[in-house]
Scaffold this motif. Structure first.
Motif, mmCIF file in Angstrom:
data_model
loop_
_atom_site.group_PDB
_atom_site.id
_atom_site.type_symbol
_atom_site.label_atom_id
_atom_site.label_comp_id
_atom_site.label_asym_id
_atom_site.label_seq_id
_atom_site.Cartn_x
_atom_site.Cartn_y
_atom_site.Cartn_z
ATOM 1 N N SER A 75 0.849 -1.195 0.000
ATOM 2 C CA SER A 75 0.000 0.000 0.000
ATOM 3 C C SER A 75 0.883 1.244 0.000
ATOM 4 C CB SER A 75 -0.926 0.015 1.216
ATOM 5 O OG SER A 75 -0.177 0.064 2.420
ATOM 6 N N ALA A 76 0.331 2.349 -0.481
ATOM 7 C CA ALA A 76 1.082 3.602 -0.537
ATOM 8 C C ALA A 76 1.391 4.116 0.867
ATOM 9 C CB ALA A 76 0.304 4.649 -1.326
ATOM 10 N N GLU A 77 0.448 3.987 1.772
ATOM 11 C CA GLU A 77 0.596 4.423 3.156
ATOM 12 C C GLU A 77 0.491 3.207 4.069
ATOM 13 O OE1 GLU A 77 1.262 7.565 4.036
ATOM 14 O OE2 GLU A 77 1.250 8.101 1.923
ATOM 15 N N PRO A 78 1.135 3.227 5.226
ATOM 16 C CA PRO A 78 1.002 2.106 6.164
ATOM 17 C C PRO A 78 -0.454 1.890 6.583
ATOM 18 C CG PRO A 78 2.820 3.532 6.806
ATOM 19 C CD PRO A 78 2.084 4.246 5.715
ATOM 20 N N LEU A 79 -0.859 0.628 6.657
ATOM 21 C CA LEU A 79 -2.207 0.255 7.103
ATOM 22 C C LEU A 79 -2.072 -0.748 8.241
ATOM 23 C CD1 LEU A 79 -3.916 -0.256 3.622
ATOM 24 C CD2 LEU A 79 -4.176 1.703 5.161
ATOM 25 N N PRO A 80 -2.935 -0.655 9.258
ATOM 26 C CA PRO A 80 -2.799 -1.529 10.427
ATOM 27 C C PRO A 80 -3.362 -2.930 10.208
ATOM 28 C CG PRO A 80 -4.684 -0.102 10.705
ATOM 29 C CD PRO A 80 -4.013 0.326 9.427
ATOM 30 N N LYS A 81 -2.862 -3.861 11.007
ATOM 31 C CA LYS A 81 -3.420 -5.211 11.048
ATOM 32 C C LYS A 81 -4.921 -5.104 11.324
ATOM 33 C CE LYS A 81 -3.290 -9.405 13.828
ATOM 34 N NZ LYS A 81 -2.613 -10.091 14.928
ATOM 35 N N GLY A 82 -5.727 -5.900 10.625
ATOM 36 C CA GLY A 82 -7.178 -5.900 10.808
ATOM 37 C C GLY A 82 -7.922 -4.919 9.923
ATOM 38 N N ALA A 83 -7.195 -4.063 9.184
ATOM 39 C CA ALA A 83 -7.850 -3.095 8.298
ATOM 40 C C ALA A 83 -8.565 -3.823 7.164
ATOM 41 C CB ALA A 83 -6.829 -2.113 7.731
ATOM 42 N N ASN A 84 -9.754 -3.340 6.821
ATOM 43 C CA ASN A 84 -10.468 -3.839 5.648
ATOM 44 C C ASN A 84 -9.884 -3.141 4.431
ATOM 45 O OD1 ASN A 84 -12.377 -5.538 6.963
ATOM 46 N ND2 ASN A 84 -13.408 -3.700 7.663
ATOM 47 N N VAL A 85 -9.571 -3.930 3.399
ATOM 48 C CA VAL A 85 -8.922 -3.381 2.213
ATOM 49 C C VAL A 85 -9.591 -3.891 0.943
ATOM 50 C CG1 VAL A 85 -6.680 -3.079 3.339
ATOM 51 C CG2 VAL A 85 -7.176 -5.218 2.164
ATOM 52 N N LEU A 86 -9.291 -3.203 -0.147
ATOM 53 C CA LEU A 86 -9.743 -3.577 -1.477
ATOM 54 C C LEU A 86 -8.508 -3.757 -2.347
ATOM 55 C CD1 LEU A 86 -12.249 -3.858 -3.400
ATOM 56 C CD2 LEU A 86 -11.846 -1.463 -3.989
ATOM 57 N N VAL A 87 -8.452 -4.842 -3.089
ATOM 58 C CA VAL A 87 -7.334 -5.084 -4.007
ATOM 59 C C VAL A 87 -7.543 -4.237 -5.255
ATOM 60 C CG1 VAL A 87 -6.125 -6.787 -5.414
ATOM 61 C CG2 VAL A 87 -6.990 -7.426 -3.144
ATOM 62 N N VAL A 88 -6.561 -3.377 -5.562
ATOM 63 C CA VAL A 88 -6.680 -2.491 -6.718
ATOM 64 C C VAL A 88 -5.768 -2.891 -7.870
ATOM 65 C CG1 VAL A 88 -7.531 -0.523 -5.403
ATOM 66 C CG2 VAL A 88 -5.076 -0.823 -5.687
ATOM 67 N N GLU A 89 -4.786 -3.754 -7.589
ATOM 68 C CA GLU A 89 -3.887 -4.209 -8.652
ATOM 69 C C GLU A 89 -3.188 -5.486 -8.228
ATOM 70 O OE1 GLU A 89 -0.059 -2.527 -11.182
ATOM 71 O OE2 GLU A 89 -1.393 -1.112 -10.181
ATOM 72 N N SER A 90 -2.913 -6.346 -9.204
ATOM 73 C CA SER A 90 -2.147 -7.564 -8.955
ATOM 74 C C SER A 90 -0.738 -7.368 -9.487
ATOM 75 C CB SER A 90 -2.802 -8.754 -9.653
ATOM 76 O OG SER A 90 -1.958 -9.888 -9.587
ATOM 77 N N ARG A 91 0.248 -7.723 -8.678
ATOM 78 C CA ARG A 91 1.651 -7.657 -9.097
ATOM 79 C C ARG A 91 2.141 -9.007 -9.591
ATOM 80 N NH1 ARG A 91 5.191 -3.868 -5.150
ATOM 81 N NH2 ARG A 91 3.785 -2.079 -5.064
ATOM 82 N N GLY A 92 1.276 -10.021 -9.588
ATOM 83 C CA GLY A 92 1.693 -11.370 -9.934
ATOM 84 C C GLY A 92 2.394 -12.005 -8.749
ATOM 85 N N THR A 93 2.778 -13.256 -8.873
ATOM 86 C CA THR A 93 3.466 -14.009 -7.816
ATOM 87 C C THR A 93 2.859 -13.765 -6.435
ATOM 88 O OG1 THR A 93 5.215 -12.330 -7.556
ATOM 89 C CG2 THR A 93 5.655 -14.164 -9.050
ATOM 90 N N ARG A 94 1.529 -13.785 -6.361
ATOM 91 C CA ARG A 94 0.772 -13.673 -5.100
ATOM 92 C C ARG A 94 1.062 -12.387 -4.340
ATOM 93 N NH1 ARG A 94 -2.452 -17.545 -4.643
ATOM 94 N NH2 ARG A 94 -2.917 -17.206 -2.460
ATOM 95 N N GLN A 95 1.213 -11.290 -5.089
ATOM 96 C CA GLN A 95 1.401 -9.971 -4.500
ATOM 97 C C GLN A 95 0.371 -9.017 -5.078
ATOM 98 O OE1 GLN A 95 5.463 -8.493 -3.949
ATOM 99 N NE2 GLN A 95 6.148 -10.305 -5.083
ATOM 100 N N VAL A 96 -0.218 -8.188 -4.215
ATOM 101 C CA VAL A 96 -1.259 -7.263 -4.648
ATOM 102 C C VAL A 96 -1.043 -5.881 -4.040
ATOM 103 C CG1 VAL A 96 -2.992 -9.071 -5.003
ATOM 104 C CG2 VAL A 96 -2.801 -7.975 -2.755
ATOM 105 N N ASP A 97 -1.613 -4.874 -4.682
ATOM 106 C CA ASP A 97 -1.680 -3.521 -4.132
ATOM 107 C C ASP A 97 -3.072 -3.338 -3.547
ATOM 108 O OD1 ASP A 97 0.897 -2.802 -4.932
ATOM 109 O OD2 ASP A 97 0.209 -2.099 -6.881
#
Length: 83
Positions: free
Chosen positions: A42-64
């Motif tokens: 993520s662009a900014e730090p997000l805390p454990k437990g935060a609800n998030v939305l996947v906006v992009e896939s980087r491949g190899t099981r990595q997402v933004d």
């Protein structure tokens, strides 16, 4: 590895908080009829437990991801107010 477009637009919860530019966290995403874990950036730090939305896939099981509140959850809360 090619990007995983099926995960883009899916909601998830951070299992490990992200650190912005300093490194990824881990997100559990509801996808393909189940839940799968991905490294989450993520662009900014997000805390454990935060609800998030996947906006992009980087491949190899990595997402933004971005922090996100499901608008349907708000509507469900309003249903109890009717009457």
């Amino acid at each position: 590895m090619a990007s995983d477009e099926a995960v883009v637009g899916c909601a998830g919860v951070l299992l490990i908080g992200t650190r912005g530019a300093d490194g990824p966290g881990e997100v559990l995403v509801r996808v393909r009829g189940g839940s799968e874990a991905f490294l989450a950036w993520s662009a900014e730090p997000l805390p454990k437990g935060a609800n998030v939305l996947v906006v992009e896939s980087r491949g190899t099981r990595q997402v933004d991801v971005i922090e996100w509140a499901d608008p349907l959850d708000a509507l469900a809360g309003d249903a109890g107010d009717a009457g």
